[in-house]
Design an enzyme around this catalytic site. Structure first.
Site, PDB file in Angstrom:
ATOM      1  CG  HIS A  97      -1.685  -1.055   1.174  1.00  0.00           C
ATOM      2  ND1 HIS A  97      -2.663  -1.544   0.471  1.00  0.00           N
ATOM      3  CD2 HIS A  97      -1.878  -2.241   2.579  1.00  0.00           C
ATOM      4  CE1 HIS A  97      -3.233  -2.818   0.822  1.00  0.00           C
ATOM      5  NE2 HIS A  97      -2.738  -2.902   2.215  1.00  0.00           N
ATOM      6  CD  GLU A 114      -3.159  -3.778   5.792  1.00  0.00           C
ATOM      7  OE1 GLU A 114      -4.015  -2.951   5.321  1.00  0.00           O
ATOM      8  OE2 GLU A 114      -2.736  -4.752   5.373  1.00  0.00           O
ATOM      9  CG  HIS A 171       0.965  -6.438   3.263  1.00  0.00           C
ATOM     10  ND1 HIS A 171       1.245  -5.223   3.020  1.00  0.00           N
ATOM     11  CD2 HIS A 171      -0.244  -6.854   3.160  1.00  0.00           C
ATOM     12  CE1 HIS A 171      -0.034  -4.736   2.534  1.00  0.00           C
ATOM     13  NE2 HIS A 171      -0.987  -5.348   2.749  1.00  0.00           N
ATOM     14  NE  ARG A 191      -5.310  -8.128  -6.843  1.00  0.00           N
ATOM     15  CZ  ARG A 191      -6.124  -7.649  -7.674  1.00  0.00           C
ATOM     16  NH1 ARG A 191      -5.847  -7.273  -8.649  1.00  0.00           N
ATOM     17  NH2 ARG A 191      -7.318  -7.292  -7.140  1.00  0.00           N
TER      18      ARG A 191
END
Length: 311
Positions: A97, A114, A171, A191
């Site tokens: 991200h 996150e 991740h 991705r």
């Protein structure tokens, strides 16, 4: 004011499953990968499920009850966090991200940091958190050569493990997990690798935003014991904090006078008692605590995460 629940927003995913059925009765058909439970994003707007505001959208809450629910915790009149559950019956894509600066410039969005909390895990379940120390050039060569999995840092996990995933950290959630995710209010994902599935890959953008110096950060519990409960600071990031409270009889506290909080139940069942009223809280529930709720008590045998905004 009262503890506010929202309708679960379910999303079918190619990697999803049916594990939410172990603690919920409202699951739609299909391979359900995500449940957005505290959400005010263009891709998912929560609707109040209980109490006086039942049927009201999250945007309407902000418009009509901003001060008494959210206090000073909105950013540019927008809700800053997103809380979801993830069920991975198969591996999610290896992804990254962007940070705020890149996301604003390229996507007109917030970035995405996150935190993950493992609610349930099958034997030998894993997470991918970061790389194995490779350089950007080595990682790009691995992508082009089809052997990117050799560059990834895999960690075996169990129920109760937790990690902070800062923007820029490669991740992936692997199969066999139910994860509670607390994050910035963003849905931007690049991705890197998707196990051969026919979905879009974002190699160029990924390589621009990956921080190859970023390391995995496992969150550590260090409890202090009190009468009826134990409590620990779990996560402190630039954007939010998460505490964990294990209640064995009752936990009394007060809402913050300026900033909302979010309670996510990761085990057990109990009640939130407030102003001579009661709201049930059970595994999988996330509940918004308004700034003007005042004193409340959580009673029962439950494990909860308490998320708060950082401004």
């Amino acid at each position: 004011m009262y503890p506010i629940k929202f309708e679960n927003l379910y999303y079918e995913k190619v990697w999803g499953g049916r594990e939410f059925e172990k603690f919920r009765t409202n699951l739609p058909e299909g391979n359900i990968g995500e449940s957005w439970d505290i959400a005010c994003h263009p891709n998912g707007i929560g609707v109040v499920a209980n109490g006086e505001f039942k049927g009201m959208t999250f945007n309407e809450l902000i418009e009509k009850h901003k001060d008494e629910i959210f206090g000073k915790s909105l950013i540019n009149e927008e809700f800053p966090l997103l809380v979801k559950l993830i069920n991975s019956n198969d591996n999610l894509s290896v992804q990254v991200h962007p940070n705020d600066e890149y996301a604003k410039r390229v996507e007109n969005s917030y970035g995405k940091t996150e935190a993950w909390y493992v609610v349930d895990a099958k034997d030998d379940a894993e997470l991918i958190v970061g790389t194995n120390g490779c350089t950007k050039e080595e990682f790009e060569a691995a992508i082009n050569g089809g052997n990117v999995e050799e560059c990834l840092n895999r960690i075996k996990v169990k129920k109760g493990d937790a990690f902070l995933i800062n923007s820029g950290l490669v991740h992936a959630i692997c199969s066999g997990l139910v994860i509670a995710e607390i994050q910035q209010n963003s849905d931007i994902t690049y991705r890197v690798y998707d196990y051969g599935r026919p979905r879009e890959i974002h190699v160029e953008k990924s390589l621009e935003v990956i921080d190859f110096n970023s390391k995995p950060k496992k969150l550590v519990e260090d409890y202090k014991n009190f009468d009826g409960y134990k409590y620990t600071k779990l996560c402190e990031s630039k954007y939010f904090t998460i505490d964990k409270c294990v209640v064995n009889s009752k936990y009394k506290t007060n809402s913050d006078a300026e900033f909302f909080s979010i309670i996510t139940c990761v085990e057990g069942k109990g009640t939130i008692n407030y102003k001579n009223k009661t709201e049930i809280i059970a595994k999988g529930d996330s509940i918004l605590i308004p700034v003007q709720l005042g004193e409340y008590e959580i009673k029962g045998e439950v494990e909860i995460l308490i998320s708060k905004l950082v401004i």
